[in-house]
Enzyme design. Structure first.
Site, PDB file in Angstrom:
ATOM      1  N   LYS A 270      -2.202  95.476  77.217  1.00 25.82           N
ATOM      2  CA  LYS A 270      -1.175  96.217  76.465  1.00 25.82           C
ATOM      3  C   LYS A 270      -0.483  97.228  77.381  1.00 25.82           C
ATOM      4  O   LYS A 270      -1.128  98.092  77.961  1.00 25.82           O
ATOM      5  CB  LYS A 270      -1.819  96.937  75.269  1.00 25.82           C
ATOM      6  CG  LYS A 270      -0.869  97.874  74.510  1.00 25.82           C
ATOM      7  CD  LYS A 270      -1.553  98.524  73.287  1.00 25.82           C
ATOM      8  CE  LYS A 270      -0.668  99.592  72.646  1.00 25.82           C
ATOM      9  NZ  LYS A 270      -1.302 100.273  71.504  1.00 25.82           N
ATOM     10  N   ASP A 275       3.779 105.808  73.483  1.00 23.10           N
ATOM     11  CA  ASP A 275       3.722 105.427  72.075  1.00 23.10           C
ATOM     12  C   ASP A 275       3.982 106.646  71.193  1.00 23.10           C
ATOM     13  O   ASP A 275       3.076 107.430  70.916  1.00 23.10           O
ATOM     14  CB  ASP A 275       2.342 104.815  71.769  1.00 23.10           C
ATOM     15  CG  ASP A 275       2.227 104.343  70.321  1.00 23.10           C
ATOM     16  OD1 ASP A 275       3.269 104.325  69.615  1.00 23.10           O
ATOM     17  OD2 ASP A 275       1.108 103.983  69.907  1.00 23.10           O
ATOM     18  N   LYS A 282       4.134 109.679  65.166  1.00 20.37           N
ATOM     19  CA  LYS A 282       2.837 110.347  65.226  1.00 20.37           C
ATOM     20  C   LYS A 282       3.041 111.855  65.154  1.00 20.37           C
ATOM     21  O   LYS A 282       4.026 112.365  65.672  1.00 20.37           O
ATOM     22  CB  LYS A 282       2.155 110.053  66.568  1.00 20.37           C
ATOM     23  CG  LYS A 282       1.636 108.649  66.754  1.00 20.37           C
ATOM     24  CD  LYS A 282       0.978 108.514  68.130  1.00 20.37           C
ATOM     25  CE  LYS A 282       0.561 107.089  68.429  1.00 20.37           C
ATOM     26  NZ  LYS A 282      -0.557 106.606  67.600  1.00 20.37           N
ATOM     27  N   ASP A 293      -1.119 104.679  76.796  1.00 18.00           N
ATOM     28  CA  ASP A 293      -1.106 103.469  75.983  1.00 18.00           C
ATOM     29  C   ASP A 293      -0.801 102.213  76.806  1.00 18.00           C
ATOM     30  O   ASP A 293      -0.604 101.137  76.264  1.00 18.00           O
ATOM     31  CB  ASP A 293      -0.107 103.638  74.825  1.00 18.00           C
ATOM     32  CG  ASP A 293      -0.580 102.954  73.559  1.00 18.00           C
ATOM     33  OD1 ASP A 293      -1.758 102.589  73.484  1.00 18.00           O
ATOM     34  OD2 ASP A 293       0.253 102.772  72.646  1.00 18.00           O
ATOM     35  N   ASP A 357       3.705 102.167  64.043  1.00 21.88           N
ATOM     36  CA  ASP A 357       2.749 102.677  65.027  1.00 21.88           C
ATOM     37  C   ASP A 357       1.681 101.635  65.387  1.00 21.88           C
ATOM     38  O   ASP A 357       0.905 101.838  66.310  1.00 21.88           O
ATOM     39  CB  ASP A 357       2.096 103.951  64.482  1.00 21.88           C
ATOM     40  CG  ASP A 357       1.434 104.770  65.568  1.00 21.88           C
ATOM     41  OD1 ASP A 357       1.656 104.461  66.766  1.00 21.88           O
ATOM     42  OD2 ASP A 357       0.697 105.718  65.229  1.00 21.88           O
ATOM     43  N   GLU A 359       2.063  98.986  67.011  1.00 22.28           N
ATOM     44  CA  GLU A 359       2.995  98.219  67.855  1.00 22.28           C
ATOM     45  C   GLU A 359       2.264  97.389  68.900  1.00 22.28           C
ATOM     46  O   GLU A 359       2.786  96.371  69.349  1.00 22.28           O
ATOM     47  CB  GLU A 359       3.979  99.184  68.546  1.00 22.28           C
ATOM     48  CG  GLU A 359       3.478  99.874  69.826  1.00 22.28           C
ATOM     49  CD  GLU A 359       2.264 100.763  69.606  1.00 22.28           C
ATOM     50  OE1 GLU A 359       2.061 101.223  68.460  1.00 22.28           O
ATOM     51  OE2 GLU A 359       1.503 100.993  70.567  1.00 22.28           O
ATOM     52  N   ARG A 361      -0.417  95.488  68.720  1.00 25.46           N
ATOM     53  CA  ARG A 361      -0.729  94.132  68.268  1.00 25.46           C
ATOM     54  C   ARG A 361       0.527  93.266  68.175  1.00 25.46           C
ATOM     55  O   ARG A 361       0.458  92.049  68.294  1.00 25.46           O
ATOM     56  CB  ARG A 361      -1.493  94.190  66.935  1.00 25.46           C
ATOM     57  CG  ARG A 361      -0.705  94.822  65.824  1.00 25.46           C
ATOM     58  CD  ARG A 361      -1.589  95.235  64.657  1.00 25.46           C
ATOM     59  NE  ARG A 361      -2.423  96.404  64.971  1.00 25.46           N
ATOM     60  CZ  ARG A 361      -3.324  96.906  64.138  1.00 25.46           C
ATOM     61  NH1 ARG A 361      -3.533  96.345  62.956  1.00 25.46           N
ATOM     62  NH2 ARG A 361      -4.037  97.959  64.492  1.00 25.46           N
TER      63      ARG A 361
HETATM   64  N1  BES Z   1      -1.884 103.540  70.741  1.00 21.22           N
HETATM   65  C1  BES Z   1      -2.419 103.685  69.456  1.00 21.22           C
HETATM   66  C2  BES Z   1      -3.950 103.723  69.434  1.00 21.22           C
HETATM   67  C3  BES Z   1      -4.610 104.847  70.168  1.00 21.22           C
HETATM   68  C4  BES Z   1      -5.025 105.986  69.494  1.00 21.22           C
HETATM   69  C5  BES Z   1      -4.880 104.741  71.516  1.00 21.22           C
HETATM   70  C6  BES Z   1      -5.650 107.011  70.174  1.00 21.22           C
HETATM   71  C7  BES Z   1      -5.505 105.764  72.198  1.00 21.22           C
HETATM   72  C8  BES Z   1      -5.896 106.907  71.527  1.00 21.22           C
HETATM   73  C9  BES Z   1      -1.959 102.538  68.552  1.00 21.22           C
HETATM   74  O1  BES Z   1      -0.727 101.986  68.851  1.00 21.22           O
HETATM   75  C10 BES Z   1      -1.899 103.088  67.173  1.00 21.22           C
HETATM   76  O2  BES Z   1      -1.105 103.950  66.938  1.00 21.22           O
HETATM   77  N2  BES Z   1      -2.756 102.576  66.301  1.00 21.22           N
HETATM   78  C11 BES Z   1      -2.818 103.022  64.942  1.00 21.22           C
HETATM   79  C12 BES Z   1      -3.107 101.812  64.089  1.00 21.22           C
HETATM   80  C13 BES Z   1      -2.983 102.081  62.620  1.00 21.22           C
HETATM   81  C14 BES Z   1      -1.548 102.340  62.242  1.00 21.22           C
HETATM   82  C15 BES Z   1      -3.541 100.901  61.885  1.00 21.22           C
HETATM   83  C16 BES Z   1      -3.958 104.040  64.839  1.00 21.22           C
HETATM   84  O3  BES Z   1      -4.981 103.869  65.470  1.00 21.22           O
HETATM   85  O4  BES Z   1      -3.784 105.011  64.113  1.00 21.22           O
HETATM   86 ZN    ZN Z   2      -0.125 102.117  70.853  1.00 22.11          ZN
HETATM   87 ZN    ZN Z   3       0.917 103.033  67.960  1.00 22.39          ZN
END
Ligand code: BES
Ligand code: ZN
Ligand code: ZN
Length: 510
Positions: A270, A275, A282, A293, A357, A359, A361
């Site tokens: 990834k 992000d 966020k 990220d 968010d 993104e 996947r």
């Molecule tokens: N990049 C984030 C995940 C992340 C969180 C990486 C903290 C490193 C530290 C990812 O893109 C994300 O925002 N995931 C969401 C998924 C949710 C919307 C199902 C998350 O983890 O809140």
């Molecule tokens: Zn992310």
């Molecule tokens: Zn994200």
């Protein structure tokens, strides 16, 4: 810092600091440690007797101006219990000794090979572990610290010499020395890339980094899908995530093709260079650190650097390796992807965007489709995919999920050897309903507060893997350290996954 391997007597070497080691609870001192103890009139043994020091793994004892030795400091580092001593333990001990040496502002250090004597580790592995521990432990990301730079530079370790006391084993030690350097350098380059601020590393900069790595070996080729190509070939998930950013998206494909490969493996990483969350933005506190990220992409680049460096020292891996990096920036603008959007992915499957968010996947769905087309024997993806993986396992463990028991098992074994901890989560069929959408083939997140988000991420990705053994490694936790507690990894990017990937490749063909 210069790193050297020498054959000879460490005690006679004019270093300002000498590092020796002992096992926890050892009945008697052995090797150099015992010699030094004799010279210094029982200094080490007395501290052990007084319980100042037990030799627990990575515990250090510092003796200043030791009588009878010409060095200013003696560091004794604990190797932990001999029965459970391992490659990872040797590396951790070496890193701890370097941390201590840095505290002492040592410049010229001489060290034993950790566990080189009196352990079951072959000398090659012990030397490799020592080298990796020294280089990883010494790393700091300080290129933007300008105040007192001269002073800081002057205080840094200048030279570390590793001593191999027994001349008959020098060839093996040298092989391990070179391997350790190749691998650690690759991890450090990954740390540098991930640590750089988000305005310095954009998708196009990952392309630049990939090109540089490709130029390291004649056996590495690179193919870049730029925006026109992504459009033409309908990589619509990558395009959708990138649409809110000024920065153009890319799909990077690195390929390592040695003679007579014994297997073909695809690593997918990834590469979201920042992000923000997109329109589902966020909060500030969660956005902070989102430069990381792209740690999955960083791990894949590090694996390729290591492949090239191992080849350069005549220790090539006989495996065909693909590195696939979808890279975008997840931002907001009038052109950004919206919640409620439906994406027609490269695979043909449609995705309803519930949350902008989620993104990672999305871009990985197109990248996995690309990987399928190469028909590799195995697919491994590295992704900072979910905060839920950190909640479940903390910062030390990645979460691994997959469709193939044997491959999951192998990843677990490789992780134990390299010390990059990983814990497996299930991918239960019965949770698939979370991803049902009333309007598309799949929703990109579960719209339920009870959903196990790390697992849902894995289940989502699985939809884009065609009958190929696959493991998803959620590295949101271990790709980043919040503090300096781990001797192997300074605060910041860890380079998690590089060593694991190389070790896994060895096992897949071994
Ligand atoms: N990049 C984030 C995940 C992340 C969180 C990486 C903290 C490193 C530290 C990812 O893109 C994300 O925002 N995931 C969401 C998924 C949710 C919307 C199902 C998350 O983890 O809140
Ligand atoms: Zn992310
Ligand atoms: Zn994200």
């Amino acid at each position: 810092m210069k790193l050297l391997l020498e054959q000879g007597d460490i005690i006679k070497y004019a270093a300002d600091t000498i590092v020796v080691s002992i096992f926890e609870g050892a009945k008697e001192l052995v090797g150099v440690t015992s010699e030094i103890d004799k010279i210094t009139g029982g200094l080490v043994a007395n501290h052990i007797k007084d319980h100042d020091f037990d030799g627990r793994l990575a515990e250090t004892l510092v003796l200043h101006s030791p009588a009878g030795l010409s060095s200013k400091h003696l560091i004794v580092v604990g190797l932990g219990k001999q029965e459970v001593f391992s490659f990872a333990a040797a590396r951790r001990a070496a890193a701890a000794s370097i941390r201590e040496a840095k505290e002492l502002k040592s410049q010229l250090l001489a060290t034993v090979i950790q566990g080189g004597k009196a352990s079951n580790l072959p000398i090659e592995s012990a030397t490799q572990a020592t080298v990796e521990g020294i280089l990883l432990g010494n790393y700091e990301f300080d290129r933007y610290k300008t105040i007192d730079r001269d002073k800081r530079e002057k205080r840094k370790l200048k030279e570390v010499t590793i001593f191999e006391p027994d001349g008959t084993k020098l060839a093996a030690a040298l092989a391990g020395f070179k391997k350790g350097k190749a691998i650690a350098n690759s991890v450090l380059n990954t740390r540098d890339i991930v640590n750089e601020p988000p305005s310095k590393i954009k998708p196009s900069d990952l392309v630049k980094a990939a090109n540089e790595i490709a130029s390291l070996s004649g056996n590495i080729t690179i193919n870049i899908l730029d925006e026109p190509k992504l459009k033409k070939e309908k990589y619509n998930a990558i395009l959708a995530v990138a649409s809110g950013s000024q920065e153009l998206p890319f799909l990077i494909h690195l390929r390592y093709q040695p003679n007579n490969p014994k297997a073909a493996v695809a690593f997918v990483g990834k590469g979201v260079t920042f992000d923000s969350g997109g329109l589902g933005i966020k909060p500030w506190s969660a956005m902070l650190s989102m430069k990381t990220d792209m740690a999955g992409a960083g791990a894949v680049l590090g694996i390729f650097q290591a492949l090239a460096e191992l080849e350069a020292i005549d220790q090539p891996l006989a495996v065909e390796v693909h590195g696939i990096i979808p890279t975008v920036e997840n931002m907001i603008s009038g052109k950004a992807m919206r919640p409620d959007d439906i994406i027609e992915t490269r695979s043909g499957k449609t995705i309803e965007v519930i949350h902008t968010d989620a993104e990672g996947r999305l871009i990985l769905s197109d990248a996995l489709t690309y990987a399928n087309q190469l028909k590799p024997g195995y697919i491994i993806d590295y992704a900072t995919l979910t905060g839920a993986a950190i909640k479940a396992l903390g910062r030390n463990y990645s979460a691994i999920m997959g469709n193939d028991k044997q491959l999951i098992e192998l990843v677990g074994q490789a992780s134990q050897l390299t010390g990059e901890a990983a814990w497996s989560l299930p991918l239960p069929e019965e949770y698939k309903f979370y991803l049902e959408s009333p309007v598309a083939d799949l929703a990109n997140v579960a719209n339920a507060s009870s959903a196990p988000d790390a697992i849902i991420g894995g289940l989502f990705l699985q939809e884009f893997v065609n009958n190929i053994p696959w493991v998803h490694i959620d590295i949101a936790g271990p790709s980043w350290k919040e503090d300096n507690k781990d001797p192997l990894s300074h605060q910041g990017a860890t380079g998690y996954g590089v060593m694991l990937g190389i070790e896994l490749l060895g096992r897949l063909i071994g």
